[in-house]
Design an enzyme around this catalytic site. Structure first.
Site, PDB file in Angstrom:
ATOM      1  N   ARG A   1       0.849  -1.203   0.000  1.00  0.00           N
ATOM      2  CA  ARG A   1       0.000   0.000   0.000  1.00  0.00           C
ATOM      3  C   ARG A   1       0.875   1.241   0.000  1.00  0.00           C
ATOM      4  NH1 ARG A   1      -1.452   0.559   6.388  1.00  0.00           N
ATOM      5  NH2 ARG A   1       0.313  -0.685   6.990  1.00  0.00           N
TER       6      ARG A   1
ATOM      7  N   LYS B   1       2.230   6.526   1.146  1.00  0.00           N
ATOM      8  CA  LYS B   1       1.612   5.367   1.806  1.00  0.00           C
ATOM      9  C   LYS B   1       0.102   5.480   1.632  1.00  0.00           C
ATOM     10  CE  LYS B   1       2.304   3.052   6.253  1.00  0.00           C
ATOM     11  NZ  LYS B   1       2.957   3.190   7.579  1.00  0.00           N
TER      12      LYS B   1
ATOM     13  N   ASP C   1      -6.318  -3.529  -0.127  1.00  0.00           N
ATOM     14  CA  ASP C   1      -6.805  -2.568  -1.124  1.00  0.00           C
ATOM     15  C   ASP C   1      -5.753  -1.520  -1.485  1.00  0.00           C
ATOM     16  OD1 ASP C   1      -6.723  -1.074   1.167  1.00  0.00           O
ATOM     17  OD2 ASP C   1      -8.872  -0.661   1.259  1.00  0.00           O
ATOM     18  N   GLY C   2      -4.611  -1.570  -0.834  1.00  0.00           N
ATOM     19  CA  GLY C   2      -3.553  -0.608  -1.154  1.00  0.00           C
ATOM     20  C   GLY C   2      -3.794   0.793  -0.613  1.00  0.00           C
TER      21      GLY C   2
ATOM     22  N   ARG D   1       5.714   9.977   3.285  1.00  0.00           N
ATOM     23  CA  ARG D   1       6.718   9.660   4.304  1.00  0.00           C
ATOM     24  C   ARG D   1       8.115   9.892   3.750  1.00  0.00           C
ATOM     25  NH1 ARG D   1       6.357   3.895   7.170  1.00  0.00           N
ATOM     26  NH2 ARG D   1       6.990   2.991   5.199  1.00  0.00           N
TER      27      ARG D   1
ATOM     28  N   ARG E   1      15.006  -2.705   4.715  1.00  0.00           N
ATOM     29  CA  ARG E   1      14.634  -3.360   5.967  1.00  0.00           C
ATOM     30  C   ARG E   1      15.472  -4.619   6.173  1.00  0.00           C
ATOM     31  NH1 ARG E   1       8.861  -1.742   5.914  1.00  0.00           N
ATOM     32  NH2 ARG E   1       8.709  -0.273   4.199  1.00  0.00           N
TER      33      ARG E   1
ATOM     34  N   ASP F   1      10.384  -7.018   8.906  1.00  0.00           N
ATOM     35  CA  ASP F   1      10.098  -6.126   7.767  1.00  0.00           C
ATOM     36  C   ASP F   1       9.832  -4.704   8.257  1.00  0.00           C
ATOM     37  OD1 ASP F   1       7.774  -7.678   8.780  1.00  0.00           O
ATOM     38  OD2 ASP F   1       6.616  -6.323   7.524  1.00  0.00           O
ATOM     39  N   ASN F   2       9.740  -4.521   9.561  1.00  0.00           N
ATOM     40  CA  ASN F   2       9.527  -3.172  10.101  1.00  0.00           C
ATOM     41  C   ASN F   2      10.758  -2.661  10.834  1.00  0.00           C
ATOM     42  OD1 ASN F   2       6.941  -3.169   9.091  1.00  0.00           O
ATOM     43  ND2 ASN F   2       6.014  -3.859  10.998  1.00  0.00           N
TER      44      ASN F   2
ATOM     45  N   ASP G   1       7.467   2.522  10.434  1.00  0.00           N
ATOM     46  CA  ASP G   1       6.170   1.843  10.487  1.00  0.00           C
ATOM     47  C   ASP G   1       5.445   2.056  11.813  1.00  0.00           C
ATOM     48  OD1 ASP G   1       6.273   1.177   7.908  1.00  0.00           O
ATOM     49  OD2 ASP G   1       6.176  -0.984   8.166  1.00  0.00           O
TER      50      ASP G   1
HETATM   51  P1  AMP Z   1       2.539  -3.666   8.179  1.00  0.00           P
HETATM   52  O1  AMP Z   1       1.899  -4.561   9.188  1.00  0.00           O
HETATM   53  O2  AMP Z   1       1.913  -2.321   8.075  1.00  0.00           O
HETATM   54  O3  AMP Z   1       4.013  -3.593   8.330  1.00  0.00           O
HETATM   55  O4  AMP Z   1       2.244  -4.349   6.765  1.00  0.00           O
HETATM   56  C1  AMP Z   1       2.607  -5.679   6.487  1.00  0.00           C
HETATM   57  C2  AMP Z   1       2.393  -5.972   5.005  1.00  0.00           C
HETATM   58  O5  AMP Z   1       1.023  -5.846   4.632  1.00  0.00           O
HETATM   59  C3  AMP Z   1       3.165  -5.051   4.066  1.00  0.00           C
HETATM   60  O6  AMP Z   1       3.629  -5.808   2.982  1.00  0.00           O
HETATM   61  C4  AMP Z   1       2.121  -4.058   3.650  1.00  0.00           C
HETATM   62  O7  AMP Z   1       2.443  -3.460   2.429  1.00  0.00           O
HETATM   63  C5  AMP Z   1       0.873  -4.933   3.554  1.00  0.00           C
HETATM   64  N1  AMP Z   1      -0.360  -4.146   3.720  1.00  0.00           N
HETATM   65  C6  AMP Z   1      -0.802  -3.586   4.849  1.00  0.00           C
HETATM   66  N2  AMP Z   1      -1.953  -2.919   4.645  1.00  0.00           N
HETATM   67  C7  AMP Z   1      -2.277  -3.081   3.334  1.00  0.00           C
HETATM   68  C8  AMP Z   1      -3.347  -2.651   2.497  1.00  0.00           C
HETATM   69  N3  AMP Z   1      -4.371  -1.900   2.957  1.00  0.00           N
HETATM   70  N4  AMP Z   1      -3.314  -3.001   1.193  1.00  0.00           N
HETATM   71  C9  AMP Z   1      -2.325  -3.755   0.724  1.00  0.00           C
HETATM   72  N5  AMP Z   1      -1.295  -4.207   1.447  1.00  0.00           N
HETATM   73  C10 AMP Z   1      -1.247  -3.867   2.748  1.00  0.00           C
HETATM   74 MG    MG Z   2       5.504  -2.636   7.528  1.00  0.00          MG
END
Ligand code: AMP
Ligand code: MG
Length: 480
Positions: A90, A110, A122-123, A173, A180, A245-246, A255
């Site tokens: 996203r 973002k 949904d991105g 951002r 990462r 990944d964070n 993040d």
């Molecule tokens: P996060 O927990 O925010 O670090 O996200 C973990 C993974 O989920 C990452 O690859 C994000 O890009 C993906 N992600 C989180 N929210 C969305 C969203 N609304 N649409 C698509 N991918 C998402």
């Molecule tokens: Mg993340």
């Protein structure tokens, strides 16, 4: 439109398998919520005058010249479980700018729409997490803690489906990079040693130009993370989702999902609604950092000519985190107690205070701030059992006497490291609720107030109050 961004997109020049070229998906009706002009100046950006034109840029509707939008691929351990492919699901990296002083920064949008890494998502992002990250990351920067920054927030005029129908938003951002631990893991898991080597070279050139190869990089990342986690803990910050990944190679906080600042101090405190076992609790953060750094070490191994020797030296390096963290954490605590010199027993004195605070359910920020005042004894009033602090105060006074401070200098030094203001959850939630009713006044007020955490103006002092019983926020959410 007279926008100019000094782009130089080095990541986009890496091999194709590092990312997917992906323009942001335009939104219906961009509206400017906030733009960080001081940061834009620092980056050397020229922005249009018209707020609608600024909104169009940061919504992804008007991609500035020289941008090469990409979605980065990475992998990661989420809550200890391996996920072989994640990536910007996203977010879209517009590109890198080189600031007038030569520093290089990523600009990422973002909530910029679906990418090949969106999986079921949904991105998009909704307004709440966008405002949250804006407030928290700027507060962290003002607290002097390495962090990604907030460049802008825009509304999209679109609805995003979450717990309900929420207004959509995009967050711009800024980071010194978005590389990462999970980026290294991605290529290591594919035994793509060539890519791993290129990534290592790129990361070294960008963040630690004097580091010597993969071992040097590992060493520097370990040092940066030890410092970062100690500084988090010094302001009562809980990241909440320290998945690999964070965790940024740069040593910046990245993040801002379910993160939160402590009100009442307790080492086992957890806010995140998805952290069922307290893996990422306040006092667990150093151990989790070690765990993550061990994953980085493992990912770098294929680059080492003598694997067995590397396993040994990398293990030693990762185990060395503990001493580095302790040194940083003890230094942070000494500063919080007004102790400029290092003496035996200082850490024990600090830990004893934390213990008394935990038992007395003391407010983390306000206790240290009260100790920083002209009348430190006032700190006792914040405890359930104020008398418990009396012997500690005497011991601290005796230790302070060895410092040779005069009282005014002690107060000034302590007030420069113990903030009066932190972004308390209930205030952040209050600002988000108001924004949902189209009132961005509280959001703007918080951003402004938290830019001066050590030296607030009188009219912001109400923001120092801990939540009343009915105001407590005990759960925070990911914002996905
Ligand atoms: P996060 O927990 O925010 O670090 O996200 C973990 C993974 O989920 C990452 O690859 C994000 O890009 C993906 N992600 C989180 N929210 C969305 C969203 N609304 N649409 C698509 N991918 C998402
Ligand atoms: Mg993340």
């Amino acid at each position: 439109m007279n926008a100019h961004f000094p782009f130089d997109n080095s990541y986009a020049r890496l091999p194709d398998r590092f990312f997917t070229r992906q323009p942001p998906v335009p939104v219906e009706r961009p509206g400017l919520i906030a733009v960080n002009r001081a940061l834009a100046d620092r980056l050397g950006l020229t922005l249009p005058e018209d707020p609608d034109e600024i909104a169009a840029i940061f919504a992804g509707n008007a991609v500035p010249e020289g941008a090469e939008p990409i979605a980065q691929v990475y992998a990661g351990h989420q809550f200890g479980g391996w996920v072989p492919q994640l990536g910007d699901g996203r977010a879209v990296l517009l590109g890198e700018v080189v600031a007038p002083d030569g520093a290089r920064f990523d600009i990422q949008l973002k909530g910029a729409g679906r990418t090949p890494y969106s999986r079921m998502g949904d991105g998009r992002a909704w307004l709440g997490p966008v405002l949250r990250e804006y407030i928290l990351s700027e507060a962290m920067a003002a607290l002097g803690i390495p962090t990604t920054r907030a460049l802008a927030a825009v509304s999209t005029g679109e609805i995003v489906l979450r717990e309900g129908r929420m207004p959509g938003a995009v967050f711009a951002r800024v980071a010194s990079s978005h590389i990462r631990v999970g980026t290294f893991q991605y290529f290591a898991a594919r035994t793509d040693t060539e890519a791993l080597g290129a990534l290592t070279e790129h990361a070294i050139a960008r963040h630690y130009p004097d580091a010597d190869g993969p071992a040097g990089l590992l060493d520097r990342v370990i040092a940066a993370q030890a410092e970062l986690v100690a500084r988090w803990m010094g302001v009562g910050f809980i990241h909440g989702v320290m998945n690999t990944d964070n965790m940024a190679i740069s040593g910046e906080t990245i993040d801002y999902g379910p993160c939160a600042f402590l009100d009442t101090y307790h080492p086992g405190k957890v806010f995140s609604s998805i952290d069922h076992y307290g893996r990422y609790a306040y006092a667990n953060q150093p151990q989790i950092a070690v765990w993550n750094l061990a994953q980085l070490a493992t990912a770098l191994l294929p680059l080492m000519p003598d694997r067995d020797a590397a396993i040994e030296s990398f293990t030693e390096a990762v185990n060395g985190f503990a001493d580095r963290f302790d040194a940083a954490w003890h230094r942070v605590l000494r500063a919080k107690l007004g102790l400029a010199e290092e003496r035996e027993g200082d850490a024990a004195l600090a830990f004893e205070l934390l213990d008394i605070m935990a038992k007395g359910e003391a407010d983390f920020t306000n206790t240290f701030r009260a100790l920083s005042g002209a009348d430190p004894e006032a700190a006792a009033a914040g405890l359930r059992n104020p008398g418990a602090l009396t012997p500690w105060l005497a011991a601290w006074r005796a230790r302070l006497a060895q410092e040779g401070w005069d009282e005014a200098d002690r107060v000034a030094a302590m007030q420069a490291v113990n903030p009066a203001l932190i972004p308390r959850n209930h205030r952040v939630e209050e600002a988000i609720s108001a924004a949902l009713g189209d009132d961005f006044g509280p959001f703007e007020r918080l951003v402004n107030a938290f830019s001066r955490p050590f030296d607030p103006t009188g009219r912001d002092l109400d923001l120092a109050a801990p939540p009343a019983p009915g105001e407590q926020v005990t759960r925070t959410f990911c914002g996905t």
